[in-house]
Write a protein that holds these residues in place. Structure first.
Motif, PDB file in Angstrom:
ATOM      1  N   ALA A 157      -0.785  17.803  18.504  1.00 47.21           N
ATOM      2  CA  ALA A 157       0.380  17.584  19.364  1.00 47.21           C
ATOM      3  C   ALA A 157      -0.020  17.535  20.833  1.00 47.21           C
ATOM      4  CB  ALA A 157       1.414  18.681  19.134  1.00 47.21           C
ATOM      5  N   ARG A 158      -0.995  18.332  21.222  1.00 45.53           N
ATOM      6  CA  ARG A 158      -1.463  18.313  22.616  1.00 45.53           C
ATOM      7  C   ARG A 158      -2.210  17.027  22.943  1.00 45.53           C
ATOM      8  NH1 ARG A 158      -3.142  23.902  21.165  1.00 45.53           N
ATOM      9  NH2 ARG A 158      -1.721  25.380  22.182  1.00 45.53           N
ATOM     10  N   PRO A 161      -0.161  12.675  22.948  1.00 40.24           N
ATOM     11  CA  PRO A 161       0.555  11.954  24.003  1.00 40.24           C
ATOM     12  C   PRO A 161      -0.267  10.874  24.699  1.00 40.24           C
ATOM     13  CG  PRO A 161       1.126  14.264  24.093  1.00 40.24           C
ATOM     14  CD  PRO A 161       0.020  14.130  23.083  1.00 40.24           C
ATOM     15  N   GLU A 162      -1.593  10.894  24.510  1.00 37.10           N
ATOM     16  CA  GLU A 162      -2.411   9.794  25.021  1.00 37.10           C
ATOM     17  C   GLU A 162      -2.034   8.471  24.366  1.00 37.10           C
ATOM     18  OE1 GLU A 162      -5.097  10.271  27.453  1.00 37.10           O
ATOM     19  OE2 GLU A 162      -3.687  11.962  27.593  1.00 37.10           O
ATOM     20  N   TRP A 163      -1.406   8.520  23.188  1.00 38.97           N
ATOM     21  CA  TRP A 163      -1.124   7.312  22.415  1.00 38.97           C
ATOM     22  C   TRP A 163       0.369   7.011  22.261  1.00 38.97           C
ATOM     23  CZ3 TRP A 163      -5.305  10.453  21.320  1.00 38.97           C
ATOM     24  CH2 TRP A 163      -6.558   9.831  21.312  1.00 38.97           C
ATOM     25  N   GLY A 164       1.250   7.903  22.686  1.00 37.70           N
ATOM     26  CA  GLY A 164       2.673   7.623  22.534  1.00 37.70           C
ATOM     27  C   GLY A 164       3.522   8.860  22.786  1.00 37.70           C
ATOM     28  N   ARG A 165       4.824   8.728  22.527  1.00 36.24           N
ATOM     29  CA  ARG A 165       5.784   9.826  22.727  1.00 36.24           C
ATOM     30  C   ARG A 165       5.781  10.695  21.475  1.00 36.24           C
ATOM     31  NH1 ARG A 165       8.154   5.195  23.337  1.00 36.24           N
ATOM     32  NH2 ARG A 165       9.623   5.562  21.623  1.00 36.24           N
ATOM     33  N   VAL A 166       5.468  11.966  21.643  1.00 39.10           N
ATOM     34  CA  VAL A 166       5.173  12.828  20.506  1.00 39.10           C
ATOM     35  C   VAL A 166       6.301  13.823  20.244  1.00 39.10           C
ATOM     36  CG1 VAL A 166       3.593  14.600  19.606  1.00 39.10           C
ATOM     37  CG2 VAL A 166       2.693  12.613  20.857  1.00 39.10           C
ATOM     38  N   THR A 167       6.612  13.980  18.953  1.00 36.86           N
ATOM     39  CA  THR A 167       7.502  15.047  18.491  1.00 36.86           C
ATOM     40  C   THR A 167       6.734  15.899  17.496  1.00 36.86           C
ATOM     41  OG1 THR A 167       9.488  13.684  18.749  1.00 36.86           O
ATOM     42  CG2 THR A 167       9.647  15.600  17.293  1.00 36.86           C
ATOM     43  N   LEU A 168       6.687  17.195  17.754  1.00 34.33           N
ATOM     44  CA  LEU A 168       6.064  18.133  16.827  1.00 34.33           C
ATOM     45  C   LEU A 168       7.119  18.601  15.834  1.00 34.33           C
ATOM     46  CD1 LEU A 168       3.779  19.976  15.822  1.00 34.33           C
ATOM     47  CD2 LEU A 168       4.476  21.632  17.584  1.00 34.33           C
ATOM     48  N   ASP A 177       5.512  29.848  20.429  1.00 33.55           N
ATOM     49  CA  ASP A 177       6.066  30.849  21.339  1.00 33.55           C
ATOM     50  C   ASP A 177       6.418  30.171  22.664  1.00 33.55           C
ATOM     51  OD1 ASP A 177       3.682  30.569  22.845  1.00 33.55           O
ATOM     52  OD2 ASP A 177       2.729  32.218  21.775  1.00 33.55           O
ATOM     53  N   PRO A 178       7.122  30.875  23.556  1.00 34.95           N
ATOM     54  CA  PRO A 178       7.556  30.242  24.816  1.00 34.95           C
ATOM     55  C   PRO A 178       6.414  29.654  25.628  1.00 34.95           C
ATOM     56  CG  PRO A 178       8.776  32.272  24.452  1.00 34.95           C
ATOM     57  CD  PRO A 178       7.735  32.209  23.382  1.00 34.95           C
ATOM     58  N   ALA A 179       5.270  30.335  25.669  1.00 38.08           N
ATOM     59  CA  ALA A 179       4.148  29.815  26.453  1.00 38.08           C
ATOM     60  C   ALA A 179       3.638  28.499  25.856  1.00 38.08           C
ATOM     61  CB  ALA A 179       3.020  30.847  26.496  1.00 38.08           C
ATOM     62  N   THR A 180       3.565  28.446  24.532  1.00 39.38           N
ATOM     63  CA  THR A 180       3.117  27.210  23.889  1.00 39.38           C
ATOM     64  C   THR A 180       4.140  26.102  24.070  1.00 39.38           C
ATOM     65  OG1 THR A 180       1.907  28.508  22.243  1.00 39.38           O
ATOM     66  CG2 THR A 180       2.360  26.206  21.703  1.00 39.38           C
ATOM     67  N   GLU A 181       5.430  26.449  23.951  1.00 40.85           N
ATOM     68  CA  GLU A 181       6.483  25.454  24.192  1.00 40.85           C
ATOM     69  C   GLU A 181       6.363  24.862  25.583  1.00 40.85           C
ATOM     70  OE1 GLU A 181      10.526  25.828  23.191  1.00 40.85           O
ATOM     71  OE2 GLU A 181      10.188  27.402  21.705  1.00 40.85           O
ATOM     72  N   SER A 182       6.115  25.734  26.562  1.00 38.76           N
ATOM     73  CA  SER A 182       6.000  25.259  27.944  1.00 38.76           C
ATOM     74  C   SER A 182       4.806  24.323  28.099  1.00 38.76           C
ATOM     75  CB  SER A 182       5.860  26.463  28.882  1.00 38.76           C
ATOM     76  OG  SER A 182       5.693  26.033  30.212  1.00 38.76           O
ATOM     77  N   GLU A 183       3.706  24.689  27.459  1.00 35.87           N
ATOM     78  CA  GLU A 183       2.510  23.842  27.532  1.00 35.87           C
ATOM     79  C   GLU A 183       2.762  22.485  26.889  1.00 35.87           C
ATOM     80  OE1 GLU A 183      -2.097  23.790  25.870  1.00 35.87           O
ATOM     81  OE2 GLU A 183      -0.798  25.517  25.466  1.00 35.87           O
ATOM     82  N   SER A 185       5.660  21.041  26.432  1.00 40.06           N
ATOM     83  CA  SER A 185       6.635  20.316  27.247  1.00 40.06           C
ATOM     84  C   SER A 185       5.957  19.631  28.430  1.00 40.06           C
ATOM     85  CB  SER A 185       7.721  21.279  27.737  1.00 40.06           C
ATOM     86  OG  SER A 185       8.641  20.611  28.562  1.00 40.06           O
ATOM     87  N   ALA A 186       4.984  20.318  29.018  1.00 35.60           N
ATOM     88  CA  ALA A 186       4.256  19.729  30.144  1.00 35.60           C
ATOM     89  C   ALA A 186       3.502  18.469  29.722  1.00 35.60           C
ATOM     90  CB  ALA A 186       3.293  20.751  30.736  1.00 35.60           C
TER      91      ALA A 186
END
Length: 307
Positions: A157-158, A161-168, A177-183, A185-186
């Motif tokens: 998932a990280r 995004p080099e290849w398209g719009r990603v949904t996990l 967890d929130p920290a991973t979600e934030s990462e 999302s960035a």
């Protein structure tokens, strides 16, 4: 007849290894069950000189080139048993015939344990993939879904995004967890926690709540294991990796059993045709050199002084 080397597995790694041995004028037997891992794919990408080619075409041309060498033997069948020691191995095929060799090279390939999602296995290699370097470009920056199986899915998932719009698509395998979600999302990754009910059409994901998400392609991190238990029969050590189980080898591709070598997807990560061919070529040369320069015998321990 005793062959110099039996290569178990006649896909890309096995043939690349066999080619080096044949060019060294060694007697090589290839035993191949005809189950290339990418047999469902219609194009192989990222392989220099063959980008976009049908993988079956690549394999067929390679075999035809090997068959020009008079010291090649080829059996279309399954190796079901292997035993012995260096200079005296026996491989038995499904027909019950035993074949002898001084060295064994296991180019077994791997089996993929896929998420139990209806419709996924049928699309594996066609619209469901594991390697973005092999298949990402052709998605043309479209929507990409990642069906989670475990921690490796976060890596996908990280990266994707080099290849398209990603949904996990967490599918119960992940709960970021929130920290991973934030990462994520960035990186522009959306997170969908609803379970996946099935896959339809080209790569449409139907969620348990009835919603349908359309994607240009899907990725998932399968768990891999050697496609045959021959390594275990011979006593070769296996090792765990983030992608699954593989045969343990040294830098020269020899396993923990003297005279048994391994290469390709069953003995290395990550996996691709390019890496399999390179690994096979290296392994073939190393097997040949083990025949030319056999290891020196261990010195006999000196008797203790006494009297």
């Amino acid at each position: 007849m005793t062959h110099d080397v039996i290569v178990v597995g006649g896909s890309y790694a096995g043939m690349a290894a066999a080619l080096q041995l044949l060019r060294a004028r060694r007697r090589v037997l290839v035993v191949d069950a005809g189950q290339r891992r990418n047999r469902r794919a219609t194009a192989s990408h990222g392989f220099l000189g063959h980008d976009g080619r049908d993988p079956a075409w690549i394999a067929n041309v390679a075999r035809s080139q090997l068959e020009r060498y008079p010291t090649l033997s080829w059996i279309e069948g399954t190796a079901v048993a292997a035993a012995g020691a260096a200079d005296a191995f026996t491989v038995t095929t499904g027909e019950g015939t035993g074949h002898r060799a001084r060295r064994l090279l296991l180019a077994l390939g791997v089996s993929d344990a896929l998420p139990e999602v209806p419709g996924l296995a049928e699309r594996w290699g066609r619209s469901v993939f594991h390697c973005p370097y092999c298949h990402g470009y052709e998605l043309d920056r479209g929507a990409i879904g990642v069906i989670a199986t475990g921690p490796m899915s976060l890596h996908q998932a990280r990266l994707l995004p080099e290849w398209g719009r990603v949904t996990l698509l967490c599918n119960g395998a992940l709960d970021p967890d929130p920290a991973t979600e934030s990462e994520l999302s960035a990186r522009g990754v959306a997170i969908e926690r609803a379970p996946v009910a099935r896959i339809e059409g080209h790569a449409d994901v139907v969620l348990a709540d009835g919603r349908r998400l359309g994607f240009a392609g899907l990725f998932t991190a399968s768990r891999t294991a050697p496609a045959s238990d021959l390594a275990g029969q011979l006593g070769c050590a296996l090792m765990d990796t983030p992608m699954g189980t593989q045969i343990e080898t040294r830098d020269n591709r020899e396993t923990t059993v003297a005279g048994v070598f391994a290469c390709g997807d069953a003995a290395r990560v990550p996996h691709s045709v390019t890496l399999a061919v390179g690994d096979g070529a290296w392994a073939g040369a190393q097997v040949h050199q083990s025949l030319v320069f056999p290891p020196a015998p261990s010195p006999t321990p000196a008797s203790p002084a006494g009297g």
